[in-house]
Design a protein around this motif. Structure first.
Motif, PDB file in Angstrom:
ATOM      1  N   GLY A 137       0.778  -1.224   0.000  1.00 57.62           N
ATOM      2  CA  GLY A 137       0.000   0.000   0.000  1.00 57.62           C
ATOM      3  C   GLY A 137       0.809   1.273   0.000  1.00 57.62           C
ATOM      4  N   LEU A 138       2.087   1.219  -0.352  1.00 57.96           N
ATOM      5  CA  LEU A 138       2.901   2.421  -0.390  1.00 57.96           C
ATOM      6  C   LEU A 138       2.483   3.316  -1.548  1.00 57.96           C
ATOM      7  N   ASP A 139       2.628   4.615  -1.363  1.00 57.93           N
ATOM      8  CA  ASP A 139       2.190   5.574  -2.371  1.00 57.93           C
ATOM      9  C   ASP A 139       3.077   5.586  -3.609  1.00 57.93           C
ATOM     10  N   SER A 140       4.368   5.302  -3.436  1.00 54.74           N
ATOM     11  CA  SER A 140       5.307   5.423  -4.559  1.00 54.74           C
ATOM     12  C   SER A 140       6.223   4.206  -4.644  1.00 54.74           C
ATOM     13  N   PRO A 141       5.661   3.045  -4.942  1.00 55.74           N
ATOM     14  CA  PRO A 141       6.487   1.826  -4.968  1.00 55.74           C
ATOM     15  C   PRO A 141       7.594   1.877  -6.020  1.00 55.74           C
ATOM     16  N   ASP A 142       7.326   2.485  -7.186  1.00 49.69           N
ATOM     17  CA  ASP A 142       8.359   2.592  -8.220  1.00 49.69           C
ATOM     18  C   ASP A 142       9.539   3.409  -7.726  1.00 49.69           C
ATOM     19  N   PHE A 143       9.237   4.563  -7.136  1.00 49.20           N
ATOM     20  CA  PHE A 143      10.293   5.444  -6.648  1.00 49.20           C
ATOM     21  C   PHE A 143      11.104   4.767  -5.549  1.00 49.20           C
ATOM     22  N   ASP A 144      10.402   4.175  -4.581  1.00 50.06           N
ATOM     23  CA  ASP A 144      11.100   3.562  -3.453  1.00 50.06           C
ATOM     24  C   ASP A 144      11.976   2.406  -3.909  1.00 50.06           C
ATOM     25  N   ALA A 145      11.442   1.555  -4.769  1.00 52.57           N
ATOM     26  CA  ALA A 145      12.231   0.432  -5.277  1.00 52.57           C
ATOM     27  C   ALA A 145      13.437   0.931  -6.058  1.00 52.57           C
ATOM     28  N   GLY A 146      13.262   2.013  -6.806  1.00 52.47           N
ATOM     29  CA  GLY A 146      14.367   2.581  -7.561  1.00 52.47           C
ATOM     30  C   GLY A 146      15.445   3.164  -6.663  1.00 52.47           C
ATOM     31  N   GLU A 147      15.034   3.857  -5.595  1.00 58.77           N
ATOM     32  CA  GLU A 147      16.012   4.427  -4.664  1.00 58.77           C
ATOM     33  C   GLU A 147      16.794   3.327  -3.946  1.00 58.77           C
ATOM     34  N   LEU A 148      16.113   2.263  -3.570  1.00 61.00           N
ATOM     35  CA  LEU A 148      16.802   1.153  -2.917  1.00 61.00           C
ATOM     36  C   LEU A 148      17.744   0.449  -3.884  1.00 61.00           C
ATOM     37  N   SER A 149      17.336   0.319  -5.136  1.00 61.59           N
ATOM     38  CA  SER A 149      18.207  -0.276  -6.146  1.00 61.59           C
ATOM     39  C   SER A 149      19.463   0.566  -6.348  1.00 61.59           C
ATOM     40  N   ALA A 150      19.284   1.876  -6.417  1.00 57.37           N
ATOM     41  CA  ALA A 150      20.434   2.757  -6.586  1.00 57.37           C
ATOM     42  C   ALA A 150      21.383   2.649  -5.394  1.00 57.37           C
ATOM     43  N   HIS A 151      20.813   2.507  -4.202  1.00 57.72           N
ATOM     44  CA  HIS A 151      21.625   2.448  -2.986  1.00 57.72           C
ATOM     45  C   HIS A 151      22.408   1.151  -2.898  1.00 57.72           C
ATOM     46  N   PHE A 152      21.755   0.031  -3.171  1.00 60.31           N
ATOM     47  CA  PHE A 152      22.409  -1.264  -2.976  1.00 60.31           C
ATOM     48  C   PHE A 152      23.139  -1.780  -4.209  1.00 60.31           C
TER      49      PHE A 152
END
Length: 289
Positions: free
Chosen positions: A18-33
């Motif tokens: 139910g997160l508002d921005s799953p694309d953004f969050d997944a992308g930020e985590l991908s960039a980080h890791f």
């Protein structure tokens, strides 16, 4: 699994949570890791990441789905072009606070080497943001929380070109102001706790993971504004600037509090959404902003 497969899996998990921005969050985590943002995934997403990085990524996705703030998972966040260290125990810098910094900077232009305080400094976002716009600024950050102080000191160390120092202090204690000379400061800035106490339990799950100490503004949310007006305003020079962030419904009340003190040219500024976000005032005795 490839980076692209892990990203897609993360996006599904976060969307289902139910997160508002799953694309953004997944992308930020991908960039980080993985070192690949969403654009990078499109080009190089067929790579298989090291198993340790993949495992850490999956753990972070699980925590994000459980509403741990993205900023805490990344360990840092951008604010006005600055990279600030964040984590449990310190308030996350928000875009709206840039309005406070920009309005204060506009009011201080032309003041040589302005000197002032950042009260309830948290990460140091306000002081450092101001210095990024006016590099000759001298600021002292006051913060009470030991945990927040640890992040604050790291952030100041990361930007040694700016003249910012830190002290542990309780802004609500009148005796704290005895450390300073009255009538000596060009500005006082603060993004204080301003949530009404009874409303804390109704905040978003992510916000509830942030320190209550940085959110709780007392019974009516105005506790810190009263303290700032009564105890800290006398430290300003005539013509010195007071700038505070407020909740979107608090403008009239904060203006009323300030008008009972030697402050003039009190005005309200809106954020990019058109909501009341900042109150500025001038210490009586000189022309205002």
């Amino acid at each position: 699994m490839t980076v692209q497969e892990l990203y897609r899996q993360a996006r599904r998990i976060l969307e289902d949570a139910g997160l508002d921005s799953p694309d953004f969050d997944a992308g930020e985590l991908s960039a980080h890791f993985f070192g690949l943002d969403r654009a990078g995934i499109a080009l190089y997403g067929n790579r298989t990441p090291p198993s340790e990085a993949a495992a850490a990524f999956c753990r972070a996705v699980k925590e994000r789905a459980a509403r741990r703030p993205l900023q805490y998972l990344l360990g840092q966040w951008e604010f006005m072009g600055l990279t600030l260290q964040v984590g449990e125990g310190v308030l996350i810098p928000r875009e709206d606070t840039a309005v406070l910094v920009e309005e204060l900077a506009a009011g201080l232009r032309g003041v040589p080497a302005p000197r002032g305080l950042d009260l309830c400094a948290g990460t140091g976002a306000v002081a450092l943001g101001l210095c990024s716009l006016l590099p000759d600024t001298e600021a002292l950050c006051l913060e009470l929380s030991p945990t927040a102080l640890s992040f604050l000191k790291r952030n100041l160390d990361a930007y040694p070109q700016y003249h910012v120092q830190v002290q542990k202090a309780d802004v609500l204690l009148p005796d704290t102001t005895l450390r300073f000379s009255h009538g000596a400061l060009d500005f006082i800035a603060s993004n204080p706790p301003y949530i009404e106490r009874e409303e804390l339990s109704q905040l978003q799950p992510e916000v509830l993971r942030e320190p209550a100490m940085a959110l709780d503004g007392g019974e009516d949310g105005l506790l810190f504004y009263r303290a700032i007006a009564e105890h800290w305003v006398p430290l300003l020079k005539p013509g010195g600037l007071l700038a505070v962030e407020i909740g979107e419904t608090q403008a009239e009340q904060v203006c009323t509090i300030f008008s009972a003190h030697p402050l003039e040219n009190i005005r309200v500024c809106q954020d990019w959404a058109g909501l009341d976000r900042v109150v500025l005032a001038v210490h009586a005795g000189a022309a205002g902003v």
